[in-house]
Design a protein around this motif. Structure first.
Motif, PDB file in Angstrom:
ATOM      1  N   ARG A  36      19.665  71.398 -47.881  1.00  0.00           N
ATOM      2  CA  ARG A  36      20.248  70.111 -47.477  1.00  0.00           C
ATOM      3  C   ARG A  36      21.106  70.284 -46.226  1.00  0.00           C
ATOM      4  O   ARG A  36      21.012  69.506 -45.267  1.00  0.00           O
ATOM      5  N   ARG A  37      21.930  71.328 -46.232  1.00  0.00           N
ATOM      6  CA  ARG A  37      22.839  71.593 -45.125  1.00  0.00           C
ATOM      7  C   ARG A  37      22.063  71.918 -43.846  1.00  0.00           C
ATOM      8  O   ARG A  37      22.389  71.430 -42.764  1.00  0.00           O
ATOM      9  N   ASN A  38      21.035  72.736 -43.977  1.00  0.00           N
ATOM     10  CA  ASN A  38      20.227  73.103 -42.809  1.00  0.00           C
ATOM     11  C   ASN A  38      19.529  71.887 -42.211  1.00  0.00           C
ATOM     12  O   ASN A  38      19.407  71.776 -40.987  1.00  0.00           O
ATOM     13  N   ASP A  39      19.064  70.980 -43.070  1.00  0.00           N
ATOM     14  CA  ASP A  39      18.418  69.756 -42.583  1.00  0.00           C
ATOM     15  C   ASP A  39      19.399  68.901 -41.787  1.00  0.00           C
ATOM     16  O   ASP A  39      19.062  68.355 -40.732  1.00  0.00           O
ATOM     17  N   ARG A  40      20.639  68.772 -42.304  1.00  0.00           N
ATOM     18  CA  ARG A  40      21.657  67.998 -41.595  1.00  0.00           C
ATOM     19  C   ARG A  40      21.994  68.631 -40.251  1.00  0.00           C
ATOM     20  O   ARG A  40      22.105  67.950 -39.232  1.00  0.00           O
ATOM     21  N   ARG A  41      22.172  69.957 -40.238  1.00  0.00           N
ATOM     22  CA  ARG A  41      22.512  70.654 -38.998  1.00  0.00           C
ATOM     23  C   ARG A  41      21.381  70.527 -37.979  1.00  0.00           C
ATOM     24  O   ARG A  41      21.634  70.351 -36.787  1.00  0.00           O
ATOM     25  N   ALA A  42      20.137  70.636 -38.454  1.00  0.00           N
ATOM     26  CA  ALA A  42      18.985  70.540 -37.550  1.00  0.00           C
ATOM     27  C   ALA A  42      18.953  69.173 -36.883  1.00  0.00           C
ATOM     28  O   ALA A  42      18.646  69.054 -35.687  1.00  0.00           O
ATOM     29  N   GLU A  43      19.277  68.135 -37.637  1.00  0.00           N
ATOM     30  CA  GLU A  43      19.294  66.777 -37.093  1.00  0.00           C
ATOM     31  C   GLU A  43      20.362  66.634 -36.009  1.00  0.00           C
ATOM     32  O   GLU A  43      20.112  66.078 -34.938  1.00  0.00           O
ATOM     33  N   VAL A  44      21.548  67.165 -36.284  1.00  0.00           N
ATOM     34  CA  VAL A  44      22.652  67.092 -35.323  1.00  0.00           C
ATOM     35  C   VAL A  44      22.314  67.894 -34.070  1.00  0.00           C
ATOM     36  O   VAL A  44      22.516  67.430 -32.942  1.00  0.00           O
ATOM     37  N   ASN A  45      21.781  69.102 -34.261  1.00  0.00           N
ATOM     38  CA  ASN A  45      21.453  69.959 -33.127  1.00  0.00           C
ATOM     39  C   ASN A  45      20.340  69.358 -32.273  1.00  0.00           C
ATOM     40  O   ASN A  45      20.369  69.473 -31.047  1.00  0.00           O
ATOM     41  N   THR A  46      19.371  68.713 -32.907  1.00  0.00           N
ATOM     42  CA  THR A  46      18.295  68.053 -32.169  1.00  0.00           C
ATOM     43  C   THR A  46      18.857  66.943 -31.292  1.00  0.00           C
ATOM     44  O   THR A  46      18.471  66.800 -30.124  1.00  0.00           O
ATOM     45  N   ALA A  47      19.785  66.172 -31.843  1.00  0.00           N
ATOM     46  CA  ALA A  47      20.411  65.087 -31.082  1.00  0.00           C
ATOM     47  C   ALA A  47      21.199  65.650 -29.904  1.00  0.00           C
ATOM     48  O   ALA A  47      21.159  65.102 -28.791  1.00  0.00           O
ATOM     49  N   ARG A  48      21.909  66.757 -30.129  1.00  0.00           N
ATOM     50  CA  ARG A  48      22.689  67.379 -29.053  1.00  0.00           C
ATOM     51  C   ARG A  48      21.779  67.867 -27.927  1.00  0.00           C
ATOM     52  O   ARG A  48      22.066  67.660 -26.753  1.00  0.00           O
ATOM     53  N   MET A  49      20.691  68.542 -28.300  1.00  0.00           N
ATOM     54  CA  MET A  49      19.767  69.063 -27.291  1.00  0.00           C
ATOM     55  C   MET A  49      19.138  67.920 -26.494  1.00  0.00           C
ATOM     56  O   MET A  49      18.988  68.012 -25.277  1.00  0.00           O
ATOM     57  N   SER A  50      18.798  66.839 -27.193  1.00  0.00           N
ATOM     58  CA  SER A  50      18.207  65.677 -26.536  1.00  0.00           C
ATOM     59  C   SER A  50      19.187  65.075 -25.532  1.00  0.00           C
ATOM     60  O   SER A  50      18.799  64.714 -24.410  1.00  0.00           O
ATOM     61  N   ARG A  51      20.443  64.981 -25.915  1.00  0.00           N
ATOM     62  CA  ARG A  51      21.490  64.439 -25.048  1.00  0.00           C
ATOM     63  C   ARG A  51      21.649  65.311 -23.798  1.00  0.00           C
ATOM     64  O   ARG A  51      21.737  64.792 -22.681  1.00  0.00           O
ATOM     65  N   ILE A  52      21.657  66.626 -23.991  1.00  0.00           N
ATOM     66  CA  ILE A  52      21.794  67.550 -22.860  1.00  0.00           C
ATOM     67  C   ILE A  52      20.607  67.407 -21.921  1.00  0.00           C
ATOM     68  O   ILE A  52      20.770  67.347 -20.693  1.00  0.00           O
ATOM     69  N   ARG A  53      19.402  67.346 -22.477  1.00  0.00           N
ATOM     70  CA  ARG A  53      18.197  67.210 -21.652  1.00  0.00           C
ATOM     71  C   ARG A  53      18.231  65.919 -20.835  1.00  0.00           C
ATOM     72  O   ARG A  53      17.793  65.895 -19.685  1.00  0.00           O
ATOM     73  N   SER A  54      18.752  64.844 -21.441  1.00  0.00           N
ATOM     74  CA  SER A  54      18.843  63.566 -20.724  1.00  0.00           C
ATOM     75  C   SER A  54      19.765  63.678 -19.511  1.00  0.00           C
ATOM     76  O   SER A  54      19.445  63.166 -18.437  1.00  0.00           O
ATOM     77  N   PHE A  55      20.899  64.353 -19.681  1.00  0.00           N
ATOM     78  CA  PHE A  55      21.840  64.534 -18.575  1.00  0.00           C
ATOM     79  C   PHE A  55      21.198  65.368 -17.461  1.00  0.00           C
ATOM     80  O   PHE A  55      21.364  65.062 -16.285  1.00  0.00           O
ATOM     81  N   VAL A  56      20.467  66.417 -17.849  1.00  0.00           N
ATOM     82  CA  VAL A  56      19.817  67.285 -16.865  1.00  0.00           C
ATOM     83  C   VAL A  56      18.736  66.513 -16.115  1.00  0.00           C
ATOM     84  O   VAL A  56      18.589  66.647 -14.891  1.00  0.00           O
ATOM     85  N   LYS A  57      18.002  65.673 -16.837  1.00  0.00           N
ATOM     86  CA  LYS A  57      16.939  64.890 -16.197  1.00  0.00           C
ATOM     87  C   LYS A  57      17.503  63.908 -15.180  1.00  0.00           C
ATOM     88  O   LYS A  57      16.873  63.636 -14.153  1.00  0.00           O
ATOM     89  N   LYS A  58      18.695  63.363 -15.441  1.00  0.00           N
ATOM     90  CA  LYS A  58      19.325  62.460 -14.479  1.00  0.00           C
ATOM     91  C   LYS A  58      19.617  63.187 -13.172  1.00  0.00           C
ATOM     92  O   LYS A  58      19.409  62.637 -12.081  1.00  0.00           O
ATOM     93  N   VAL A  59      20.074  64.439 -13.282  1.00  0.00           N
ATOM     94  CA  VAL A  59      20.351  65.233 -12.083  1.00  0.00           C
ATOM     95  C   VAL A  59      19.051  65.500 -11.337  1.00  0.00           C
ATOM     96  O   VAL A  59      18.966  65.326 -10.110  1.00  0.00           O
ATOM     97  N   GLU A  60      18.012  65.912 -12.060  1.00  0.00           N
ATOM     98  CA  GLU A  60      16.738  66.253 -11.435  1.00  0.00           C
ATOM     99  C   GLU A  60      16.094  65.041 -10.764  1.00  0.00           C
ATOM    100  O   GLU A  60      15.553  65.158  -9.662  1.00  0.00           O
ATOM    101  N   SER A  61      16.160  63.885 -11.412  1.00  0.00           N
ATOM    102  CA  SER A  61      15.550  62.689 -10.816  1.00  0.00           C
ATOM    103  C   SER A  61      16.309  62.254  -9.569  1.00  0.00           C
ATOM    104  O   SER A  61      15.692  61.801  -8.590  1.00  0.00           O
ATOM    105  N   ALA A  62      17.630  62.407  -9.571  1.00  0.00           N
ATOM    106  CA  ALA A  62      18.417  62.073  -8.381  1.00  0.00           C
ATOM    107  C   ALA A  62      18.103  63.042  -7.242  1.00  0.00           C
ATOM    108  O   ALA A  62      18.046  62.643  -6.074  1.00  0.00           O
ATOM    109  N   CYS A  63      17.872  64.310  -7.579  1.00  0.00           N
ATOM    110  CA  CYS A  63      17.502  65.300  -6.554  1.00  0.00           C
ATOM    111  C   CYS A  63      16.144  64.969  -5.945  1.00  0.00           C
ATOM    112  O   CYS A  63      15.960  65.061  -4.731  1.00  0.00           O
TER     113      CYS A  63
END
Length: 86
Positions: free
Chosen positions: A12-39
């Motif tokens: 149960r705990r691993n499933d919750r952590r995986a969900e949170v970590n997936t959201a974090r990684m997605s958020r980071i990727r979105s920020f990086v993509k904004k930089v790349e698209s502006a470049c």
């Protein structure tokens, strides 16, 4: 299949952590993509602002254990170099 209460709880705990970590990684990727698209668009001011917003997000990913320190350092370095080259 997990048989002990501890193993069930870990699943149960691993499933919750995986969900949170997936959201974090997605958020980071979105920020990086904004930089790349502006470049790619050649907009230096927008790229610099996006990079300034992306850097703390990436650092937070390291602090939370979602990304490795060297991976983030490499990505930040490359993004900074791209923005500076504009």
């Amino acid at each position: 299949m997990a048989n002990t209460p501890q193993a069930r709880k870990r699943i149960r705990r691993n499933d919750r952590r995986a969900e949170v970590n997936t959201a974090r990684m997605s958020r980071i990727r979105s920020f990086v993509k904004k930089v790349e698209s502006a470049c790619e668009a050649g907009n230096k001011d927008e790229a610099a602002a996006a990079l300034k917003a992306a850097q703390p997000e990436m650092a937070r990913g390291v602090a939370r254990g979602v990304m490795h320190k060297n991976t983030v350092a490499r990505k930040m370095s490359r993004l900074t170099k791209r923005v500076a080259a504009l």
